[in-house]
Design a protein around this motif. Structure first.
Motif, PDB file in Angstrom:
ATOM      1  N   UNK A 779      52.464  55.074  31.857  1.00  0.00           N
ATOM      2  CA  UNK A 779      52.382  53.711  32.323  1.00  0.00           C
ATOM      3  C   UNK A 779      53.437  53.026  32.106  1.00  0.00           C
ATOM      4  N   UNK A 780      54.083  53.109  31.160  1.00  0.00           N
ATOM      5  CA  UNK A 780      55.294  52.350  30.579  1.00  0.00           C
ATOM      6  C   UNK A 780      56.437  52.728  31.631  1.00  0.00           C
ATOM      7  N   UNK A 781      56.557  54.201  31.943  1.00  0.00           N
ATOM      8  CA  UNK A 781      57.472  54.614  32.719  1.00  0.00           C
ATOM      9  C   UNK A 781      57.254  54.434  34.214  1.00  0.00           C
ATOM     10  N   UNK A 782      56.076  53.542  34.741  1.00  0.00           N
ATOM     11  CA  UNK A 782      55.649  53.439  36.131  1.00  0.00           C
ATOM     12  C   UNK A 782      54.637  53.832  36.675  1.00  0.00           C
ATOM     13  N   UNK A 783      53.839  54.666  36.011  1.00  0.00           N
ATOM     14  CA  UNK A 783      52.741  55.372  36.748  1.00  0.00           C
ATOM     15  C   UNK A 783      51.633  54.321  36.505  1.00  0.00           C
ATOM     16  N   UNK A 784      51.146  53.444  37.501  1.00  0.00           N
ATOM     17  CA  UNK A 784      50.179  52.569  37.312  1.00  0.00           C
ATOM     18  C   UNK A 784      48.846  52.954  37.045  1.00  0.00           C
ATOM     19  N   UNK A 785      48.626  54.149  37.358  1.00  0.00           N
ATOM     20  CA  UNK A 785      47.149  54.731  37.548  1.00  0.00           C
ATOM     21  C   UNK A 785      47.059  55.771  36.176  1.00  0.00           C
ATOM     22  N   UNK A 786      48.039  55.720  35.233  1.00  0.00           N
ATOM     23  CA  UNK A 786      47.807  56.788  34.295  1.00  0.00           C
ATOM     24  C   UNK A 786      46.572  56.456  33.511  1.00  0.00           C
ATOM     25  N   UNK A 787      46.339  55.137  32.894  1.00  0.00           N
ATOM     26  CA  UNK A 787      45.219  54.768  31.964  1.00  0.00           C
ATOM     27  C   UNK A 787      43.936  54.810  32.635  1.00  0.00           C
ATOM     28  N   UNK A 788      43.859  54.527  33.747  1.00  0.00           N
ATOM     29  CA  UNK A 788      42.741  54.390  34.441  1.00  0.00           C
ATOM     30  C   UNK A 788      42.136  55.903  34.608  1.00  0.00           C
ATOM     31  N   UNK A 789      43.119  56.880  34.975  1.00  0.00           N
ATOM     32  CA  UNK A 789      42.664  58.191  35.280  1.00  0.00           C
ATOM     33  C   UNK A 789      42.303  58.805  33.948  1.00  0.00           C
ATOM     34  N   UNK A 790      42.942  58.680  32.872  1.00  0.00           N
ATOM     35  CA  UNK A 790      42.201  58.986  31.562  1.00  0.00           C
ATOM     36  C   UNK A 790      40.905  58.419  31.136  1.00  0.00           C
ATOM     37  N   UNK A 791      40.866  57.226  31.354  1.00  0.00           N
ATOM     38  CA  UNK A 791      39.567  56.548  31.262  1.00  0.00           C
ATOM     39  C   UNK A 791      38.428  57.350  32.070  1.00  0.00           C
ATOM     40  N   UNK A 792      38.499  57.437  33.256  1.00  0.00           N
ATOM     41  CA  UNK A 792      37.680  58.093  34.000  1.00  0.00           C
ATOM     42  C   UNK A 792      37.304  59.562  33.580  1.00  0.00           C
ATOM     43  N   UNK A 793      38.282  60.353  33.104  1.00  0.00           N
ATOM     44  CA  UNK A 793      38.156  61.696  32.525  1.00  0.00           C
ATOM     45  C   UNK A 793      37.357  61.447  31.166  1.00  0.00           C
ATOM     46  N   UNK A 794      37.493  60.496  30.402  1.00  0.00           N
ATOM     47  CA  UNK A 794      37.041  60.564  29.265  1.00  0.00           C
ATOM     48  C   UNK A 794      35.721  59.946  29.245  1.00  0.00           C
ATOM     49  N   UNK A 795      35.246  59.252  30.122  1.00  0.00           N
ATOM     50  CA  UNK A 795      34.000  58.632  30.109  1.00  0.00           C
ATOM     51  C   UNK A 795      32.529  59.399  29.784  1.00  0.00           C
TER      52      UNK A 795
END
Length: 891
Positions: A779-795
């Motif tokens: 996310x810090x490097x410019x990928x806006x969907x990184x945390x969202x994708x991990x959240x969905x995978x972890x749910x």
């Protein structure tokens, strides 16, 4: 800009493609994928040790017609006559805090990966080929400066540059755009004000740009724009069925034409930065010393000082800043009037802070916010009115870009207080009021939204009627909704009627929906025949259903779902002009038909009658959609019929479907014929349809040949794509995590932050803390969907941890995770968490509540009915809305 992708393999076509400028398509991750003809001639075939295909010699392309560049009255000015600061290139103050030395003074430029992409566009433009690119990145990442540096070679060739006289007025932009002539750079900085403008004008501007790019009499031209990632995400998301699609034209225009600009310098750019700083550029030396994580451009623009002023502002100034941030993120215009800010800011103050303020608190806040912080930069800049503008009674201010960006993330999960909504009602521009009303509606502030839509309507903005009718219908005011739909119907606008009818149909009020659809048909609306037919079919009236479908076909409604999902043949024969009618064969508008040939439709047809499905998919292929045959081949492969799958796949490939070659190669590999798989892949490359080695990388990895897999990934890397490294990192994770991280970080260092996201998802099950850290870094490097994708995978494994990741994602600008998790929790039978996440999504502007509620109702309907069940919280919220301060409805 890009050569068209076709199925033709004749030598002339391939020669034309081979000699065209190597176009690029840049994904949102920032890595560049070379086009098919560039890769096919690059040595990949040799690397794969497969057959070569030779191309006939081709002469040089014809040069541009000089006569097209003649004539007077050209729009714009010579490029060299522009001051880059007038084009909104950020000034870069020196380390002592003083502004630059004069006109156009800029620090030495450091080239990055996206500059090479722009350079190819400029070279093609100089050779007579029109081009278009939109640079996508956050504020102060160097987008505008990159455009300025890119067009300098065109200055010596006599090119002009046209910048809209006022890009906040899209209608003016549209009128001026029609006059752009050859050898002109069209400068659409902050393109959300033009291409993304609300209402029909944004689509008309996108259409005008397309016409400019494709009209040989007006070319060559080069169109350059900039956008924040949020705007790109908003316009590329398809609307839900029945909702307006204001960005369809822009979505088409942006496809394959976005260039990602990372927020941080990569290793190569940092090395060049240090070398140039050592050569004597003090501003670069200052940036090199103080930049954290490669964020050089932000230091040059003074962003850290602006953030410090924001975070340390006294209460009155902070309230004004927060009101300004909310105004911009919720749809208010670029220029914010002082009277609006004065009223809006008051409820942002705590009781104690408000009591301590003096009578002149607002004037003091403005003085604080307009005082320079670093090199002439300030949180607020007073707007100078153009001489031709009529005088206005109040000063206006513009919020600094970086503070808008930073504040929007800081307040992404906050909904404005009541004073803000009251101030919006006093805005002058009714379209602006309607945009903010849209934001209130998405946040379920229905009372606020209804009032603001009324203000917009009174001001002459007719488009507000659509959503005001929706609010009336939600509130149970059918009479009010009918009145609004009727007013639009009298104006010839059927959207409101369709929206209300669709809501009634969804709620089970079929008679009310049918009445509205019949009113639309009476006004000549052919598109209303299809939903009307669906209602009659639901009522068991097959005779009327067939008549309505046939009436739709005769009226030109050639959607595939009408033509191919209509009534059984006996009913068609009653209404058709001849015995053996095939509606698809009768249709003239094949492009309209093919929009409905979706994978779901193919799967449904294949289950019902495989032979009919095959025949119809061949018809689709003959009319330009060979992917239908490929989708059918995938279904047959899944059913175990590999021979028929191979045959269908070959037909798709013969019709020009490039991805069919990949499936053919996979089928050959599964059959143990590795040489045939290699030959098929080579043919895919040689036929100019693009090629990827990722399937070969995966195949080698599955066999445990990691050395060969990495070699193939690096072959692809040499030709501009990091996707092979990204895939290899994911495949290596279960076996060698350290190696996987090495590969992912190498890809990220080349601008592919998504490689870290992909690795984070792969790592999450075994090392959740490490996975979260990788996602944050992505996310810090410019990928806006990184945390969202991990959240969905972890749910499914850790719903509370997933929710926390969603909050982190929102704080970085991606607010969509709450809605995705709410839907996932509802599907998992966890209504409490689903409800809580849905309400968090609401304050972020994601109106996911109706979708969660619809699924909950469907689940309840399948269970034993409970008479007298009290309405759930979400049902009450959807019926009554939230209060202006977010308070829940009573009950």
């Amino acid at each position: 800009m890009n050569a068209p992708v076709t199925g033709r393999t004749d030598p002339g076509h391939r020669a034309d493609a081979a000699r065209s400028a190597a176009s690029v398509q840049v994904a949102d991750t920032g890595n560049v994928q070379a086009s098919g003809h560039a890769i096919a001639n690059s040595g990949i075939i040799h690397e794969l040790t497969v057959i070569r295909h030779e191309y006939p010699a081709a002469g040089p392309p014809a040069g541009p017609d000089p006569s097209r560049h003649q004539g007077g009255g050209r729009l714009g000015r010579p490029i060299g006559a522009w001051d880059p600061h007038d084009l909104e290139v950020h000034p870069a103050p020196d380390p002592a805090g003083h502004p630059g030395t004069g006109r156009g003074d800029l620090p030495t430029y450091v080239t990055r990966r996206h500059d090479r992409t722009l350079a190819r566009l400029v070279t093609a433009a100089a050779d007579g080929e029109s081009g278009f690119a939109v640079l996508v990145g956050g504020p102060s990442t160097g987008k505008t400066r990159a455009c300025w540096e890119a067009v300098q070679p065109l200055a010596a060739r006599g090119w002009h540059l046209w910048h809209p006289s006022d890009h906040t007025q899209p209608r003016t932009t549209l009128e001026e755009l029609e006059r752009v002539g050859p050898r002109t750079v069209v400068w659409l900085n902050e393109a959300q004000h033009s291409l993304g403008a609300a209402g029909a004008v944004g689509g008309r501007i996108a259409q005008a740009v397309h016409a400019l790019l494709t009209d040989p009499r007006r070319g060559p031209v080069l169109v350059l724009g900039t956008l924040w990632p949020e705007y790109v995400a908003a316009c590329t998301v398809l609307p839900r069925p029945g909702m307006p699609d204001p960005y369809s034209r822009l979505r088409e225009l942006l496809t394959g034409r976005t260039v990602a600009v990372p927020s941080a310098f990569d290793a190569a750019a940092l090395k060049e930065l240090r070398d140039r700083a050592a050569a004597g550029d003090g501003r670069l030396a200052h940036a090199a010393t103080h930049a954290v994580g490669g964020r050089v451009t932000q230091i040059l623009a003074g962003a850290p000082e602006l953030v410090r002023r924001y975070e340390q502002a006294p209460p009155g100034a902070r309230a004004v800043l927060d009101a300004a941030v909310d105004a911009r993120r919720l749809g208010a215009g670029l220029h914010l009037r002082a009277d609006f800010l004065r009223v809006a800011a008051f409820d942002y103050l705590g009781d104690d802070d408000a009591a301590d303020l003096g009578e002149a608190w607002f004037d003091e806040a403005l003085r604080h916010l307009t005082a320079p912080v670093f090199g002439g930069l300030a949180p607020f800049r007073r707007v100078r009115r153009r001489p031709e503008e009529p005088p206005a009674g109040d000063a206006a201010f513009r919020l600094a870009d970086y503070l808008e960006y930073h504040g929007s993330r800081l307040r992404a999960r906050a909904c404005p207080p009541e004073s803000f909504w009251n101030a919006v009602a006093g805005l002058v521009d009714p379209a602006e009021v309607a945009r903010v009303a849209d934001s209130a509606r998405r946040r379920l502030r229905f009372g606020v939204a209804d009032r603001l839509y009324g203000v917009a309507l009174d001001g002459g903005y007719e488009g507000a009627r659509l959503f005001r009718a929706q609010l009336r219908e939600l509130a149970g005011d059918s009479t009010g909704a009918d009145r609004l739909a009727g007013a639009d119907l009298d104006r010839g606008d059927l959207r409101t009627l369709h929206l209300v009818a669709g809501m009634r149909r969804a709620s089970g009020d079929w008679s009310g929906a049918e009445r509205l659809y019949r009113a639309a048909v009476d006004h000549g609306d052919v598109s209303a025949l299809r939903p009307l037919a669906v209602l009659r079919r639901s009522a068991g009236d097959e005779e009327e259903t067939a008549r309505l479908y046939w009436q739709a076909v005769q009226g030109g409604e050639h959607d595939a779902n009408v033509l191919l999902d209509a009534s059984p043949p006996p009913h068609w024969r009653r209404w058709a002009p001849r015995e053996a009618l095939s509606p698809l064969d009768e249709a003239d508008d094949h492009q309209s038909i093919l929009q409905g040939v979706t994978p779901h439709w193919i799967e449904t047809k294949d289950r019902a009658d495989p032979e009919v499905a095959e025949r119809l998919c061949r018809i689709a292929a003959d009319h330009g959609t060979p992917s239908a045959l490929l989708e059918l081949a995938r279904l047959r492969r899944g059913a175990g019929d590999t021979e028929r799958a191979r045959r269908l796949c070959q037909e798709a490939a013969d019709h020009g479907c490039g991805p069919a070659y990949k499936l053919l190669a996979e089928l050959a590999e599964e059959n143990g014929d590795h040489d045939d798989a290699a030959r098929i892949t080579a043919r895919f490359a040689a036929d100019q349809r693009g090629v990827t080695l990722r399937w070969y990388v995966e195949s080698a990895a599955k066999r445990g040949d990691w050395t060969r897999a990495e070699r193939l990934a690096r072959v692809e890397l040499r030709h501009g794509s990091t996707l092979g490294l990204r895939l290899l990192a994911r495949l290596r994770e279960p076996h060698a995590p350290a190696e996987a991280e090495r590969l992912a970080r190498e890809a990220a260092g080349l601008g592919d932050a998504q490689a870290l996201r992909t690795l984070a998802v792969a790592r999450d099950a075994g090392n959740p803390d490490g996975a979260a850290q990788l996602a944050r870094e992505a996310a810090d490097r410019g990928d806006p969907y990184a945390l969202r994708t991990l959240a969905k995978a972890r749910d499914a494994r850790d719903p509370d941890g997933a929710a926390q990741l969603a909050r982190e994602a929102a704080d970085r600008g991606d607010t969509s995770a709450f809605g995705l998790l709410a839907l996932a929790r509802e599907a998992a039978g966890d209504p409490v968490r689903a409800e809580r996440l849905a309400l968090e999504a609401v304050d972020c502007g994601d109106d996911v509540v109706p979708r969660v509620l619809a699924r909950t109702r469907a689940r309840a309907a399948a269970q034993e009915p409970r008479p007298g069940r009290p309405p759930s919280l979400l049902e009450r919220v959807l019926r009554a809305g939230l209060g202006p301060d977010g308070s829940l409805p009573p009950g």
